[in-house]
Write an enzyme that holds these catalytic residues in place. Structure first.
Site, PDB file in Angstrom:
ATOM      1  CG  HIS A   1      -3.871  10.546  -0.779  1.00 23.23           C
ATOM      2  ND1 HIS A   1      -3.755   9.822   0.387  1.00 23.23           N
ATOM      3  CD2 HIS A   1      -2.610  10.793  -1.186  1.00 23.23           C
ATOM      4  CE1 HIS A   1      -2.479   9.644   0.666  1.00 23.23           C
ATOM      5  NE2 HIS A   1      -1.762  10.231  -0.273  1.00 23.23           N
TER       6      HIS A   1
ATOM      7  CB  SER B   1      -4.626   5.740   4.614  1.00 22.44           C
ATOM      8  OG  SER B   1      -4.269   4.375   4.514  1.00 22.44           O
ATOM      9  CB  CYS B   2      -0.414   4.282   1.600  1.00 21.62           C
ATOM     10  SG  CYS B   2      -0.732   3.801  -0.080  1.00 21.62           S
ATOM     11  N   GLY B   3       1.117   6.748   0.883  1.00 19.87           N
ATOM     12  CA  GLY B   3       1.807   7.584  -0.087  1.00 19.87           C
ATOM     13  C   GLY B   3       2.894   6.792  -0.768  1.00 19.87           C
TER      14      GLY B   3
ATOM     15  CB  THR C   1      -1.668   4.299  -3.617  1.00 22.39           C
ATOM     16  OG1 THR C   1      -1.820   5.066  -2.432  1.00 22.39           O
ATOM     17  CG2 THR C   1      -2.633   4.835  -4.664  1.00 22.39           C
TER      18      THR C   1
END
Length: 289
Positions: free
Chosen positions: A197, A123-125, A120
């Protein structure tokens, strides 16, 4: 000396009539942060670099602690011995980009929990059944409390209550925010970062350091969309009501439903959507929706 969070840059602004003007724009600073973990016995201390993330400088210790907690490395502030910036490095410019977290002697962290993280960035999950199953290794609460009860008026007012506090966002437009409110809508703490996050980790890290987790009696407010991982982090902190300006993903809703979290999206001044567990939201007449 603290690193700046914004810096000015002269830009050319192009207008609709194809003319342009020179003006100064404020940009959000983005710098890498490396988290190093120290652990082991007094005569056999080990050091391991466990994370490198791009963040907005500021509240770096909170970010580091929040990351370690939401990733399952720390479960209590009592496991922390000390936290500081690294000093034994050659580059003067890098000192405030490396945080050393020392754990107490006798506590050995389970670093296998970090294996799920290194796909990760800010900005990602994550997605997929394997990710859902990974919750069992992160000690998420099995049952959230039925409180707090939150009025519709309070939820509609949250965005307005936070607007004046987002000082850096007002000048740059380039930051995400995470905030903790009381059930009555009082803003208790706000954290901002270029990574959503990271903003949430800073927030959770603050309350971990103050030994004030879980946040069962509070509302979490997020400025952007809600991914699986954002719900997961909130669950780790014991949060039962999550309100976001943006949309949730399908997996975020599945996870919130599974753990009976109240998940609210598209929270504006005129309306909002409730995606899971309606029971905590009440009208001003005190009747549940």
């Amino acid at each position: 000396m603290p690193q700046p969070t914004v810096y000015p840059l002269e830009v050319k602004k192009v207008l609709k009539n194809l003319s342009f003007v020179k003006q100064t724009d404020l940009l959000v600073v983005e710098e890498p942060l490396e988290i190093r973990l120290g652990f082991g016995t007094a005569d056999n201390r080990q050091q391991k670099s466990i994370s490198l993330t791009m963040r907005t400088p500021g509240n770096d210790f909170e970010l580091s602690l929040g990351f370690l907690f939401t990733e399952g490395i720390l479960t209590s502030i009592n496991q922390l011995h000390s936290i500081r910036y690294c000093e034994n490095i050659s580059s003067e410019d890098s000192k405030e980009n490396i945080v050393r977290v020392e754990l107490k002697e006798g506590f050995t962290p389970d670093l296998k929990t970090l294996e799920r993280h290194f796909y990760t960035h800010s900005s990602c999950g994550v997605c997929g059944k394997a990710s859902l199953e990974s919750l069992s290794t992160l000690n998420c609460p099995i049952n959230l409390p039925s409180y707090p009860l939150v009025s519709t008026e309070c939820i509609l007012q949250l965005a307005e209550n936070i607007r004046e506090e987002q000082t850096v966002f007002k000048h740059t437009g380039g930051l995400h925010a995470a905030a903790i409110f009381s059930p009555e809508g009082e803003l208790l703490l706000l954290r901002e970062d270029i990574g959503r996050h990271n903003a949430l980790d800073k927030l959770i890290g603050h309350f971990l350091y103050q030994n004030q987790l879980p946040l069962s009696h509070h509302i979490l407010w997020l400025s952007g969309r809600v991914s699986f991982e954002m719900v997961q982090k909130a669950l780790k902190a014991g949060i039962a009501v999550l309100v976001a300006v943006g949309a949730p993903s399908s997996l975020a809703v599945d996870l919130a439903t599974q753990y009976q979290m109240t998940l609210i999206g598209f929270a504006k001044e005129q309306s909002f959507n409730i995606y899971s567990d309606f029971g905590r939201v009440i009208h001003f007449t005190s009747s549940k929706i």
